[in-house]
Design a protein around this motif. Structure first.
Motif, mmCIF file in Angstrom:
data_model
loop_
_atom_site.group_PDB
_atom_site.id
_atom_site.type_symbol
_atom_site.label_atom_id
_atom_site.label_comp_id
_atom_site.label_asym_id
_atom_site.label_seq_id
_atom_site.Cartn_x
_atom_site.Cartn_y
_atom_site.Cartn_z
ATOM 1 N N SER A 1 0.439 23.406 -16.370
ATOM 2 C CA SER A 1 0.709 22.032 -16.789
ATOM 3 C C SER A 1 1.399 21.248 -15.675
ATOM 4 O O SER A 1 1.038 20.101 -15.381
ATOM 5 C CB SER A 1 1.571 22.042 -18.059
ATOM 6 N N ARG A 2 2.382 21.874 -15.011
ATOM 7 C CA ARG A 2 3.062 21.222 -13.878
ATOM 8 C C ARG A 2 2.099 21.011 -12.709
ATOM 9 O O ARG A 2 2.090 19.960 -12.076
ATOM 10 C CB ARG A 2 4.270 22.045 -13.435
ATOM 11 N N LYS B 1 -0.151 18.035 -13.289
ATOM 12 C CA LYS B 1 0.530 16.759 -13.041
ATOM 13 C C LYS B 1 0.689 16.504 -11.536
ATOM 14 O O LYS B 1 0.408 15.416 -11.052
ATOM 15 C CB LYS B 1 1.890 16.762 -13.735
ATOM 16 N N GLN B 2 1.128 17.515 -10.797
ATOM 17 C CA GLN B 2 1.351 17.358 -9.354
ATOM 18 C C GLN B 2 0.066 17.072 -8.593
ATOM 19 O O GLN B 2 0.068 16.339 -7.603
ATOM 20 C CB GLN B 2 2.010 18.613 -8.781
ATOM 21 N N HIS C 1 -2.533 15.499 -9.739
ATOM 22 C CA HIS C 1 -3.206 14.314 -10.305
ATOM 23 C C HIS C 1 -4.522 14.693 -10.960
ATOM 24 O O HIS C 1 -5.548 14.047 -10.759
ATOM 25 C CB HIS C 1 -3.429 13.228 -9.249
ATOM 26 N N SER D 1 -6.592 15.037 -14.390
ATOM 27 C CA SER D 1 -6.607 14.432 -15.723
ATOM 28 C C SER D 1 -7.844 14.894 -16.462
ATOM 29 O O SER D 1 -8.796 15.385 -15.865
ATOM 30 C CB SER D 1 -6.651 12.907 -15.626
ATOM 31 N N VAL E 1 -4.600 6.818 -10.659
ATOM 32 C CA VAL E 1 -3.311 7.304 -11.146
ATOM 33 C C VAL E 1 -2.326 6.154 -11.228
ATOM 34 O O VAL E 1 -1.632 5.980 -12.221
ATOM 35 C CB VAL E 1 -2.768 8.431 -10.222
ATOM 36 N N SER F 1 -0.668 4.625 -14.577
ATOM 37 C CA SER F 1 0.783 4.558 -14.704
ATOM 38 C C SER F 1 1.231 3.154 -15.103
ATOM 39 O O SER F 1 2.091 2.980 -15.958
ATOM 40 C CB SER F 1 1.425 4.971 -13.382
ATOM 41 N N ASP G 1 7.012 10.371 -19.724
ATOM 42 C CA ASP G 1 6.701 11.579 -18.943
ATOM 43 C C ASP G 1 6.119 11.184 -17.592
ATOM 44 O O ASP G 1 6.452 11.763 -16.568
ATOM 45 C CB ASP G 1 5.717 12.474 -19.694
ATOM 46 N N ASP G 2 5.254 10.181 -17.593
ATOM 47 C CA ASP G 2 4.611 9.724 -16.374
ATOM 48 C C ASP G 2 5.595 9.056 -15.418
ATOM 49 O O ASP G 2 5.408 9.074 -14.213
ATOM 50 C CB ASP G 2 3.476 8.752 -16.719
ATOM 51 N N ASN H 1 8.531 10.005 -14.776
ATOM 52 C CA ASN H 1 9.426 11.000 -14.169
ATOM 53 C C ASN H 1 10.889 10.570 -14.245
ATOM 54 O O ASN H 1 11.559 10.451 -13.228
ATOM 55 C CB ASN H 1 9.029 11.274 -12.716
#
Length: 150
Positions: free
Chosen positions: A41-42, A45-46, A48, A50, A69, A73, A111-112, A114
Motif C-alpha cells: 500500500s505504501r 502511494k510512493q 503514484h 492508481s 497525480v 490532488s 491521506d493524499d 500527507n
C-alpha cells in the motif's frame, strides 16, 4: 530491498492488469519477494500507482503520470473544502463531520495531503476519524484545516 521490491512491482503492473493488492502480493511472492499488504500500500502511494478503468470496464493498477497525480490532488482538496461541515479534536483524535456519503472523500483527500502527525484515517458515511500522533498534532491540524476551508 525496497528498491528491488518497487522495481518488481512496477514490472508486474506493466506486464498485466491486476485488480487487487492480494494479486500483487502473490506475483511478488512468485518472484521471491515476501512482503505485507501495508508495505504494498505504501509502495503504491510512493510510486503514484492508481486504479484505472480498463477497456473491459474493470479497474486495475497502473502508473499515473505526475500531471494526473497533481490534478487528482487538487480535485481532492476541492472535494474536501466542499464536503466538510465541522471538525474538532479530543486529545489526539480529530473528528470531521461531512455531508452524507462524503466522509470517505474527505479522508482520501487528507491521506493524499500527507498531513504531518497523522497516523491514519477511518471514514464512515458522514464522519471521518483521524488518528494523530499527539494532542499537539491534532490541535495544529484543526488550526491548519481552518485555513483550507476558508
Amino acid at each position: 530491498m525496497k528498491g528491488k521490491r518497487q522495481e518488481e512491482l512496477l514490472d508486474i503492473i506493466a506486464s498485466s492488469e491486476y485488480e487487487t493488492q492480494d494479486q500483487l502480493l502473490e506475483q511478488l511472492s512468485l518472484r521471491g519477494i515476501e512482503t505485507t499488504q501495508a508495505t504494498i500500500s505504501r509502495d503504491i502511494k510512493q510510486l503514484h500507482i492508481s486504479k484505472v478503468l480498463s477497456d473491459k470496464g474493470t479497474y486495475h493498477y497502473a502508473v499515473v503520470d505526475e500531471k494526473e497525480v497533481q490534478s487528482s490532488s487538487e480535485r481532492l482538496r476541492g472535494i474536501f473544502r466542499q464536503c466538510v461541515i465541522s471538525y474538532d479534536y479530543a486529545q489526539n483524535i480529530v473528528v470531521i463531520n461531512t455531508m452524507p456519503g462524503l466522509a470517505s472523500a474527505a479522508a482520501a483527500a487528507l491521506d493524499d495531503m500527507n498531513q504531518p502527525g497523522m497516523v491514519g484515517s477511518l471514514a464512515g458515511d458522514d464522519t471521518a476519524i483521524l488518528i494523530m500522533r499527539t494532542t499537539e498534532d491534532a490541535e495544529r491540524f484543526c488550526r491548519d484545516i481552518r485555513g483550507t476551508l476558508q
